[in-house]
Design an enzyme around this catalytic site. Structure first.
Site, mmCIF file in Angstrom:
data_model
loop_
_atom_site.group_PDB
_atom_site.id
_atom_site.type_symbol
_atom_site.label_atom_id
_atom_site.label_comp_id
_atom_site.label_asym_id
_atom_site.label_seq_id
_atom_site.Cartn_x
_atom_site.Cartn_y
_atom_site.Cartn_z
ATOM 1 N N GLY A 241 64.724 121.238 10.355
ATOM 2 C CA GLY A 241 63.981 121.262 9.093
ATOM 3 C C GLY A 241 64.805 120.834 7.887
ATOM 4 C CD GLU B 68 64.818 123.026 18.610
ATOM 5 O OE1 GLU B 68 64.033 122.101 18.423
ATOM 6 O OE2 GLU B 68 64.601 124.188 18.254
ATOM 7 C CE LYS C 28 60.111 124.627 13.877
ATOM 8 N NZ LYS C 28 61.351 124.430 13.151
ATOM 9 C CG HIS D 93 62.791 127.846 17.738
ATOM 10 N ND1 HIS D 93 63.195 128.060 16.452
ATOM 11 C CD2 HIS D 93 62.537 126.518 17.851
ATOM 12 C CE1 HIS D 93 63.180 126.895 15.796
ATOM 13 N NE2 HIS D 93 62.786 125.952 16.628
ATOM 14 C CD GLU E 47 62.267 127.909 12.907
ATOM 15 O OE1 GLU E 47 61.133 128.030 13.372
ATOM 16 O OE2 GLU E 47 62.717 126.829 12.455
ATOM 17 C CG ASN F 99 58.106 124.908 17.576
ATOM 18 O OD1 ASN F 99 57.088 125.569 17.373
ATOM 19 N ND2 ASN F 99 59.326 125.384 17.388
ATOM 20 C CB SER G 290 65.773 116.376 11.343
ATOM 21 O OG SER G 290 65.807 117.522 10.503
HETATM 22 P P1 13P Z 1 62.207 119.943 12.736
HETATM 23 O O1 13P Z 1 61.810 118.762 13.612
HETATM 24 O O2 13P Z 1 61.233 120.227 11.652
HETATM 25 O O3 13P Z 1 63.627 119.821 12.267
HETATM 26 O O4 13P Z 1 62.164 121.241 13.679
HETATM 27 C C1 13P Z 1 62.820 121.215 14.902
HETATM 28 C C2 13P Z 1 62.478 122.422 15.658
HETATM 29 O O5 13P Z 1 62.865 123.524 15.294
HETATM 30 C C3 13P Z 1 61.642 122.274 16.851
HETATM 31 O O6 13P Z 1 61.599 123.434 17.609
#
Ligand code: 13P
Length: 249
Positions: free
Chosen positions: A173, A167, A11, A95, A97, A9, A212
């Site tokens: 992150g 997740e 982003k 997601h 976010e 992903n 992560s």
């Molecule tokens: P990170 O791997 O940067 O923690 O992000 C995970 C994520 O949100 C994947 O959709």
């Protein structure tokens, strides 16, 4: 046997030039595609470039979200058909976010997932608890509600056409990863919850872990019995790291 899926992903990262560089790096690497499928989910603006570059490879392309509507006056929205026309075969939905910054509810994610399946796109339906919820001992209650809500009205066949991603919000992150045991416990819980709808579908649905995931923790996470792949953010932006993760299966 469930096959692994390693999904990136990206982003809001990846101009056209950056997309070309990253994908050239992935194409120069190798992995065992009998064990794992690779998927990249760049921003909308890079989807067509990605599909063109990857058309002779086994690497699939997906969107990071889509509208619940098919067309019309929905400024800035992208439909399932639009994703299909630029070569996407997957779409990430719900997601954290999107839930956090765009107030997406389980009900909306459920409607989007149904629209994706209707359009023959595979939805990757995301669930996950916040740190406060975990510390309050509410992880299973929250995940249970999210699974029930996002899969509301799903038949066995629809579950088989979907992917679920766990997740934990506190692991995204932050560099903090759920331990393999913590992740496995939630994945097992999700599979049991899905079995309440249909046992066969629960056995076949891929449940990805995200939060992560890095080259150095991928092997331990991916060796858990109910972890069928990874949804990778930061480490998906470096071709070497992403290749190391898929080669950890
Ligand atoms: P990170 O791997 O940067 O923690 O992000 C995970 C994520 O949100 C994947 O959709």
């Amino acid at each position: 046997m469930r096959k692994f899926l390693i999904a990136g992903n990206w982003k809001m990262n990846g101009t056209i030039d950056e997309t070309k560089t990253l994908l050239s790096g992935l194409l120069a690497g190798s992995y065992d595609d009998t064990k794992a499928d690779m998927l990249v989910c760049p921003p909308y603006t890079s989807l067509e470039t990605a599909s063109n570059m990857l058309q002779d490879s086994k690497i699939a392309v997906g969107g990071q979200d889509m509208s619940v509507h098919q067309k019309g006056a929905y400024t800035a929205e992208i439909s399932a058909t639009m994703l299909l026309t630029v070569g996407a075969s997957f779409v990430i939905l719900g997601h954290s976010e999107r839930r956090q910054y765009h107030a997406e509810s389980d009900q909306l994610v459920n409607a989007k997932a149904k629209a994706a399946i209707d359009a023959i796109l595979t939805p990757i339906i995301c669930v996950g608890e916040t740190l406060d919820q975990r510390e309050a001992g509410q992880t299973e209650q929250i995940i249970g509600m999210q699974i029930d809500g996002t899969l509301e009205g799903f038949s066995a066949d629809m579950i088989k056409k979907s992917v679920i991603a766990y997740e934990p919000v506190w692991a995204i992150g932050t560099g903090k990863t759920a331990t393999p045991e913590m992740a496995q416990d939630v994945h097992k819980f999700i599979r049991e919850r899905v079995a309440g709808i249909d046992k066969d579908a629960a056995e076949s649905v891929q449940i990805l872990y995200g939060g992560s995931v890095k080259p150095d923790n991928a092997k331990d996470l991916l060796s858990q019995p109910d972890i069928d792949g990874a949804l990778v953010g930061g480490a998906a932006l470096k071709a070497d790291d992403f290749l190391k993760i898929i080669n950890a299966v």
